[in-house]
Design a protein around this motif. Structure first.
Motif, PDB file in Angstrom:
ATOM      1  N   UNK A  13     -54.303  30.881  -7.028  1.00 21.26           N
ATOM      2  CA  UNK A  13     -53.101  30.410  -6.322  1.00 21.26           C
ATOM      3  C   UNK A  13     -52.904  28.917  -6.557  1.00 21.26           C
ATOM      4  N   UNK A  14     -53.992  28.155  -6.503  1.00 20.68           N
ATOM      5  CA  UNK A  14     -53.887  26.703  -6.714  1.00 20.68           C
ATOM      6  C   UNK A  14     -53.434  26.373  -8.129  1.00 20.68           C
ATOM      7  N   UNK A  15     -54.001  27.041  -9.110  1.00 19.46           N
ATOM      8  CA  UNK A  15     -53.616  26.807 -10.504  1.00 19.46           C
ATOM      9  C   UNK A  15     -52.137  27.159 -10.721  1.00 19.46           C
ATOM     10  N   UNK A  16     -51.741  28.327 -10.232  1.00 21.06           N
ATOM     11  CA  UNK A  16     -50.344  28.730 -10.377  1.00 21.06           C
ATOM     12  C   UNK A  16     -49.402  27.830  -9.599  1.00 21.06           C
ATOM     13  N   UNK A  17     -49.779  27.489  -8.368  1.00 23.44           N
ATOM     14  CA  UNK A  17     -48.927  26.645  -7.533  1.00 23.44           C
ATOM     15  C   UNK A  17     -48.732  25.261  -8.123  1.00 23.44           C
ATOM     16  N   UNK A  18     -49.810  24.681  -8.622  1.00 24.97           N
ATOM     17  CA  UNK A  18     -49.697  23.366  -9.260  1.00 24.97           C
ATOM     18  C   UNK A  18     -48.807  23.409 -10.488  1.00 24.97           C
ATOM     19  N   UNK A  53     -36.462  31.543 -10.267  1.00 24.79           N
ATOM     20  CA  UNK A  53     -37.689  31.994  -9.618  1.00 24.79           C
ATOM     21  C   UNK A  53     -37.540  33.373  -9.007  1.00 24.79           C
ATOM     22  N   UNK A  54     -36.402  33.651  -8.402  1.00 20.79           N
ATOM     23  CA  UNK A  54     -36.163  34.969  -7.823  1.00 20.79           C
ATOM     24  C   UNK A  54     -36.076  36.035  -8.913  1.00 20.79           C
ATOM     25  N   UNK A  55     -35.419  35.713 -10.015  1.00 20.09           N
ATOM     26  CA  UNK A  55     -35.358  36.647 -11.144  1.00 20.09           C
ATOM     27  C   UNK A  55     -36.768  36.954 -11.655  1.00 20.09           C
ATOM     28  N   UNK A  70     -55.605  47.549  -9.197  1.00 24.73           N
ATOM     29  CA  UNK A  70     -56.478  46.566  -8.542  1.00 24.73           C
ATOM     30  C   UNK A  70     -56.723  45.362  -9.447  1.00 24.73           C
ATOM     31  N   UNK A  71     -56.752  45.601 -10.760  1.00 23.91           N
ATOM     32  CA  UNK A  71     -56.964  44.505 -11.704  1.00 23.91           C
ATOM     33  C   UNK A  71     -55.782  43.535 -11.742  1.00 23.91           C
ATOM     34  N   UNK A  72     -54.609  44.001 -11.330  1.00 25.57           N
ATOM     35  CA  UNK A  72     -53.413  43.160 -11.380  1.00 25.57           C
ATOM     36  C   UNK A  72     -53.334  42.179 -10.216  1.00 25.57           C
ATOM     37  N   UNK A  73     -54.222  42.289  -9.245  1.00 29.57           N
ATOM     38  CA  UNK A  73     -54.178  41.388  -8.093  1.00 29.57           C
ATOM     39  C   UNK A  73     -54.289  39.932  -8.516  1.00 29.57           C
ATOM     40  N   UNK A  74     -55.077  39.656  -9.504  1.00 33.40           N
ATOM     41  CA  UNK A  74     -55.192  38.282  -9.997  1.00 33.40           C
ATOM     42  C   UNK A  74     -53.877  37.760 -10.547  1.00 33.40           C
ATOM     43  N   UNK A  75     -53.141  38.613 -11.264  1.00 34.93           N
ATOM     44  CA  UNK A  75     -51.829  38.213 -11.791  1.00 34.93           C
ATOM     45  C   UNK A  75     -50.839  37.985 -10.655  1.00 34.93           C
ATOM     46  N   UNK A  76     -50.883  38.822  -9.624  1.00 37.07           N
ATOM     47  CA  UNK A  76     -49.997  38.645  -8.473  1.00 37.07           C
ATOM     48  C   UNK A  76     -50.266  37.307  -7.803  1.00 37.07           C
ATOM     49  N   UNK A  77     -51.533  36.988  -7.639  1.00 39.01           N
ATOM     50  CA  UNK A  77     -51.897  35.721  -7.005  1.00 39.01           C
ATOM     51  C   UNK A  77     -51.506  34.526  -7.871  1.00 39.01           C
ATOM     52  N   UNK A  78     -51.822  34.589  -9.160  1.00 40.43           N
ATOM     53  CA  UNK A  78     -51.535  33.480 -10.067  1.00 40.43           C
ATOM     54  C   UNK A  78     -50.036  33.258 -10.235  1.00 40.43           C
ATOM     55  N   UNK A  79     -49.309  34.343 -10.549  1.00 41.01           N
ATOM     56  CA  UNK A  79     -47.895  34.205 -10.891  1.00 41.01           C
ATOM     57  C   UNK A  79     -46.964  34.297  -9.683  1.00 41.01           C
ATOM     58  N   UNK A  80     -47.170  35.281  -8.819  1.00 37.17           N
ATOM     59  CA  UNK A  80     -46.261  35.480  -7.689  1.00 37.17           C
ATOM     60  C   UNK A  80     -46.466  34.472  -6.578  1.00 37.17           C
ATOM     61  N   UNK A  81     -47.677  34.446  -6.042  1.00 36.14           N
ATOM     62  CA  UNK A  81     -47.965  33.540  -4.929  1.00 36.14           C
ATOM     63  C   UNK A  81     -48.029  32.095  -5.415  1.00 36.14           C
ATOM     64  N   UNK A  82     -48.724  31.863  -6.526  1.00 38.02           N
ATOM     65  CA  UNK A  82     -48.924  30.503  -7.013  1.00 38.02           C
ATOM     66  C   UNK A  82     -47.751  29.939  -7.779  1.00 38.02           C
ATOM     67  N   UNK A  83     -47.570  30.391  -9.028  1.00 38.74           N
ATOM     68  CA  UNK A  83     -46.549  29.812  -9.911  1.00 38.74           C
ATOM     69  C   UNK A  83     -45.149  29.867  -9.308  1.00 38.74           C
ATOM     70  N   UNK A  84     -44.713  31.054  -8.909  1.00 35.99           N
ATOM     71  CA  UNK A  84     -43.345  31.164  -8.391  1.00 35.99           C
ATOM     72  C   UNK A  84     -43.214  30.557  -6.997  1.00 35.99           C
ATOM     73  N   UNK A  85     -44.291  30.610  -6.219  1.00 42.70           N
ATOM     74  CA  UNK A  85     -44.274  29.932  -4.922  1.00 42.70           C
ATOM     75  C   UNK A  85     -44.149  28.425  -5.072  1.00 42.70           C
TER      76      UNK A  85
END
Length: 135
Positions: A13-18, A53-55, A70-85
């Protein structure tokens, strides 16, 4: 692979958010450089960040719904919560609506709020539709 540990999840989340925040910053600079007077009159950079971002969130949600596991949870955290957040800017959006209102432009404030929300939701739907058609 199991769910990521708290440390791994937080790091994603931190990496994506930054990264998202840096991209948002440079989008604002680019819009300001390309349209210096227009960028002062209307918050185009924030509107663009929220719609794009919404797109992207719609594309990601569609992809995760179709292919995620279950393996996709990391992508959700990195891209959805972090990067797009970090990239989308609804806190900035709220401030800009209030500033337009206080500057004596309530019509422009209302227009900005309506267009931002409608286009953001439409972008998310479009992203989901595209991903569903691609499957």
């Amino acid at each position: 692979m199991a769910q990521p540990t708290t440390l791994v999840a937080t790091s994603l989340v931190a990496l994506g958010g930054g990264t998202g925040a840096v991209l948002r910053y440079h989008l604002g600079r680019a819009v300001g450089a390309l349209f210096p007077t227009a960028a002062l009159a209307f918050p185009y950079a924030t509107l663009t960040a929220n719609v794009v971002g919404s797109l992207c969130m719609g594309l990601l949600a569609g992809w995760l719904a179709r292919y995620g596991s279950a393996e996709a949870e990391g992508w959700r955290l990195l891209l959805g919560v972090g990067l797009l957040g970090g990239f989308t800017t609804f806190s900035s959006f709220s401030l800009e609506v209030m500033l337009l209102w206080e500057r004596g432009a309530p019509g422009l404030a209302a227009l900005y709020a309506i267009v931002s929300v409608a286009a953001g939701v439409a972008g998310l739907f479009l992203g989901l539709i595209v991903m569903r058609m691609a499957a």
